[in-house]
Every structure is written in structure tokens, then in C-alpha cells.
Design a protein around this motif. Structure first.
Motif, PDB file in Angstrom:
ATOM      1  N   ASP A  43       0.865  -1.179   0.000  1.00  0.00           N
ATOM      2  CA  ASP A  43       0.000   0.000   0.000  1.00  0.00           C
ATOM      3  C   ASP A  43       0.901   1.227   0.000  1.00  0.00           C
ATOM      4  O   ASP A  43       1.549   1.544   0.995  1.00  0.00           O
ATOM      5  CB  ASP A  43      -0.885  -0.013   1.252  1.00  0.00           C
ATOM      6  N   MET A  44       0.946   1.912  -1.122  1.00  0.00           N
ATOM      7  CA  MET A  44       1.849   3.048  -1.267  1.00  0.00           C
ATOM      8  C   MET A  44       1.285   4.319  -0.657  1.00  0.00           C
ATOM      9  O   MET A  44       1.972   5.341  -0.588  1.00  0.00           O
ATOM     10  CB  MET A  44       2.153   3.284  -2.753  1.00  0.00           C
ATOM     11  N   GLY A  45       0.037   4.252  -0.196  1.00  0.00           N
ATOM     12  CA  GLY A  45      -0.571   5.428   0.413  1.00  0.00           C
ATOM     13  C   GLY A  45      -1.142   6.372  -0.632  1.00  0.00           C
ATOM     14  O   GLY A  45      -1.158   6.084  -1.831  1.00  0.00           O
ATOM     15  N   LYS A  46      -1.586   7.523  -0.153  1.00  0.00           N
ATOM     16  CA  LYS A  46      -2.209   8.504  -1.037  1.00  0.00           C
ATOM     17  C   LYS A  46      -1.307   9.708  -1.222  1.00  0.00           C
ATOM     18  O   LYS A  46      -0.455  10.014  -0.387  1.00  0.00           O
ATOM     19  CB  LYS A  46      -3.541   8.978  -0.456  1.00  0.00           C
ATOM     20  N   PHE A  74       1.522  16.265  -3.540  1.00  0.00           N
ATOM     21  CA  PHE A  74       2.521  15.913  -2.526  1.00  0.00           C
ATOM     22  C   PHE A  74       2.096  14.632  -1.824  1.00  0.00           C
ATOM     23  O   PHE A  74       0.900  14.344  -1.689  1.00  0.00           O
ATOM     24  CB  PHE A  74       2.729  17.039  -1.511  1.00  0.00           C
ATOM     25  N   GLY A  75       3.090  13.859  -1.421  1.00  0.00           N
ATOM     26  CA  GLY A  75       2.825  12.595  -0.753  1.00  0.00           C
ATOM     27  C   GLY A  75       3.086  12.668   0.736  1.00  0.00           C
ATOM     28  O   GLY A  75       3.401  13.739   1.286  1.00  0.00           O
ATOM     29  N   PRO A  76       2.978  11.528   1.420  1.00  0.00           N
ATOM     30  CA  PRO A  76       3.204  11.477   2.863  1.00  0.00           C
ATOM     31  C   PRO A  76       4.578  12.008   3.238  1.00  0.00           C
ATOM     32  O   PRO A  76       5.578  11.689   2.601  1.00  0.00           O
ATOM     33  CB  PRO A  76       3.083   9.978   3.187  1.00  0.00           C
ATOM     34  N   GLY A  77       4.614  12.827   4.269  1.00  0.00           N
ATOM     35  CA  GLY A  77       5.876  13.329   4.790  1.00  0.00           C
ATOM     36  C   GLY A  77       6.448  14.513   4.056  1.00  0.00           C
ATOM     37  O   GLY A  77       7.486  15.048   4.459  1.00  0.00           O
ATOM     38  N   GLU A 136      -7.777  17.425  -4.820  1.00  0.00           N
ATOM     39  CA  GLU A 136      -7.857  16.046  -5.305  1.00  0.00           C
ATOM     40  C   GLU A 136      -7.009  15.152  -4.414  1.00  0.00           C
ATOM     41  O   GLU A 136      -6.122  15.622  -3.695  1.00  0.00           O
ATOM     42  CB  GLU A 136      -7.329  15.919  -6.740  1.00  0.00           C
ATOM     43  N   SER A 137      -7.258  13.848  -4.516  1.00  0.00           N
ATOM     44  CA  SER A 137      -6.370  12.848  -3.907  1.00  0.00           C
ATOM     45  C   SER A 137      -6.361  11.622  -4.801  1.00  0.00           C
ATOM     46  O   SER A 137      -7.299  11.406  -5.580  1.00  0.00           O
ATOM     47  CB  SER A 137      -6.826  12.480  -2.491  1.00  0.00           C
ATOM     48  N   ARG A 138      -5.301  10.830  -4.695  1.00  0.00           N
ATOM     49  CA  ARG A 138      -5.205   9.624  -5.513  1.00  0.00           C
ATOM     50  C   ARG A 138      -4.253   8.644  -4.849  1.00  0.00           C
ATOM     51  O   ARG A 138      -3.379   9.035  -4.064  1.00  0.00           O
ATOM     52  CB  ARG A 138      -4.724   9.964  -6.927  1.00  0.00           C
ATOM     53  N   GLU A 139      -4.441   7.363  -5.194  1.00  0.00           N
ATOM     54  CA  GLU A 139      -3.530   6.347  -4.697  1.00  0.00           C
ATOM     55  C   GLU A 139      -2.186   6.478  -5.398  1.00  0.00           C
ATOM     56  O   GLU A 139      -2.131   6.711  -6.612  1.00  0.00           O
ATOM     57  CB  GLU A 139      -4.102   4.950  -4.937  1.00  0.00           C
ATOM     58  N   MET A 140      -1.126   6.358  -4.644  1.00  0.00           N
ATOM     59  CA  MET A 140       0.208   6.468  -5.230  1.00  0.00           C
ATOM     60  C   MET A 140       0.586   5.171  -5.920  1.00  0.00           C
ATOM     61  O   MET A 140       0.298   4.079  -5.426  1.00  0.00           O
ATOM     62  CB  MET A 140       1.235   6.791  -4.137  1.00  0.00           C
TER      63      MET A 140
END
Length: 283
Positions: free
Chosen positions: A133-136, A186-189, A224-228
Motif C-alpha cells: 500500500d503506497m498510500g495517497k 505531494f505525498g506522505p511526509g 484532489e487525492s489519488r492512490e500512489m
């Protein structure tokens, strides 16, 4: 001397003179560069000292390095031959530890030279990313102001129908203000923790309550958001190669340890505080 012998001698001399100087006497690691009371110091000894120098010394001209290394080795040798130089227990165990460490390093270096196959890389890639799970990742905009009161007033304006991008251009003190507050994806962190935490809880199109970070107070809109997606194999090839090599080393150490006859003193058989008693090395 006969005429034939004289001709042969002249030919040999001519041949030697014709040879390049380097070909006549090319130094190697065994070349003796100094002797101290008959003990040889070789070019190999100098090269090992050179290899272990800190980076700032490695850049010195070779003639300066030569003098410094030569003086160090000669001085160490005369001191090691002096009456005060004793091969004590401390010295012996230090040499044993150094030898053990160097041989272990040689074994690790040999493993590092072994290429990692494409099959091993593919297997490592699939194990790490196939079902991960690569996160969002998120696309958001924000308006940055100095006080909570300013941020709350902005929220009220937005709830009243004000345009977010126009407010950002007019009110935001952040560098994204002229662009309508847009931050892109942008992603997590990638954002400071309070900002990231707020975004991750938001619904698409929602506007946040005032959020405080070290930069000030933010009003955030989640666009927006999307799965990485998992990275491509090529983009993580170097990373995976290092991980595979580390696992090879770990597996080898485990295998060698299991095959070896190892006996160890149990900790309940000795007072481990003895590790504080360095005086034992003086025996």
C-alpha cells in the motif's frame, strides 16, 4: 677480450641504455623504500598509510605526502625497536582484533563485488512493491496568514461563497499566493506534520479550519487525492541492489555461524560489569 665478446658487450649495453627507466625499475608494493636497523619499510606500507588518511590530507601533493608518511613510518619503527616498546597483552589483543576486522572486511568486499542478477532484483522488487500500500498523494491549495483570527476570518469568507484562489492571491503571505495558493501534488511526509495531518482527514473540495504550523496559520482546500503508484524497477534499482547485497551478507553470516562450532560464556556465568575494568588489559 675477443672481438666477438666486445661486440656482444656493446650490444648488451646498448640494449640496457635503450630501455625506458620505468621498465628497468618499476616499483611495486614490495619495493623497499627504507630500512631501520635492517627492518624493511616497503612502498606497500606507505600506500596503506596513504589509504587511511583523512580526506583533507589525501589532497596534498605527493611529494609532501611522501615525506610525511616516510617520517611517520621511520619514527614508528625506531620507537617500536626501542627498549620501552613491549608487546604487551594489550598490544597482542589489539593486533588480533585488527586482523579479525580486516579479514572480515575482505570477505565483505568480496561479496560486494558479486553482481546482483536481474532475477534477484525482480524478486526483491515484487516482494517489496507488488502488494504494498503506497498510500495517497494529495493536491491542495492553502492561504497562509500570521494569526488565527485572520485565518478564521478567511474561513468565514469562504463559507460565504468567496473564491479560494482570489482570496489566496489577495491575502496569502506564502510563495504560492500569487498562484492562487496551489501547492500541487505531494505525498506522505512532504509537508510539515500538522498540515499533512489536516489534509489526510479532509474530503475532496472541503476547506479546513485554521491549522497552525511553524510558518503561521493555514486555511487549506483539498482539490484532489489519488492512490500512489509503485515506483518503477529502474527508479529503485540502486536501492534494491543494496538491499539484496545486504541480505546476501546477512544470509552468509547466518549460514557460516550455524556451520561453525561456537561456544560462548553465558551472561549468567559472569558479572558483565567486568567490561568496565580496562585495567585487565595491563596484565
Amino acid at each position: 677480450m675477443s672481438k666477438l665478446a666486445m661486440n656482444l658487450s656493446a650490444a648488451v649495453i646498448a640494449l640496457v641504455v635503450a630501455l625506458p627507466v620505468q621498465a628497468q625499475d618499476t616499483p611495486d608494493a614490495g619495493t623497499v623504500v627504507a630500512t631501520v636497523n635492517g627492518t624493511e619499510i616497503t612502498l606497500g606500507h606507505m600506500l596503506m598509510v596513504r589509504a587511511g588518511l583523512p580526506e583533507q590530507y589525501q589532497q596534498l601533493p605527493t611529494d609532501v605526502l611522501w615525506d610525511g608518511i616516510m617520517n611517520q613510518l621511520v619514527q614508528q619503527e625506531v620507537l617500536s625497536q626501542s627498549d620501552d616498546a613491549k608487546e604487551t597483552f594489550r598490544v597482542r589483543v589489539a593486533i588480533e582484533n585488527e586482523r579479525r576486522a580486516l579479514l572480515a572486511s575482505e570477505a565483505l568486499a568480496a561479496l560486494a563485488q558479486q553482481p546482483v542478477s536481474d532475477e534477484a532484483l525482480q524478486a526483491a522488487y515484487e516482494a517489496k512493491y507488488a502488494s504494498a500500500d503506497m498510500g495517497k498523494e494529495f493536491n491542495a491549495s492553502h492561504i497562509l496568514v500570521e494569526t488565527e483570527e485572520e485565518a478564521a476570518a478567511l474561513v468565514a469568507e469562504l463559507e460565504g461563497g468567496a473564491d479560494f484562489a482570489e482570496l489566496a492571491k489577495e491575502k496569502s503571505t506564502g510563495p504560492s499566493g500569487p498562484n492562487g495558493g496551489e501547492l500541487g501534488w505531494f505525498g506522505p511526509g512532504m509537508m510539515v506534520a500538522p498540515f499533512q495531518a489536516a489534509v489526510e482527514k479532509m474530503e475532496i473540495g472541503a476547506v479546513s479550519a485554521p491549522v497552525e504550523t511553524q510558518f503561521g496559520w493555514h486555511v487549506i482546500k483539498l482539490n484532489e487525492s489519488r492512490e500512489m503508484d509503485a515506483p518503477t524497477l529502474d527508479s529503485v534499482r540502486d536501492e534494491l541492489t543494496g538491499e539484496v547485497q545486504q541480505q546476501v551478507v546477512a544470509d552468509l553470516i547466518t549460514s557460516l555461524t550455524e556451520e561453525a562450532t561456537v561456544t560462548q560464556l553465558a551472561k549468567d556465568e559472569i558479572d558483565t560489569n567486568v567490561l568496565q575494568n580496562l585495567d585487565l588489559l595491563e596484565n
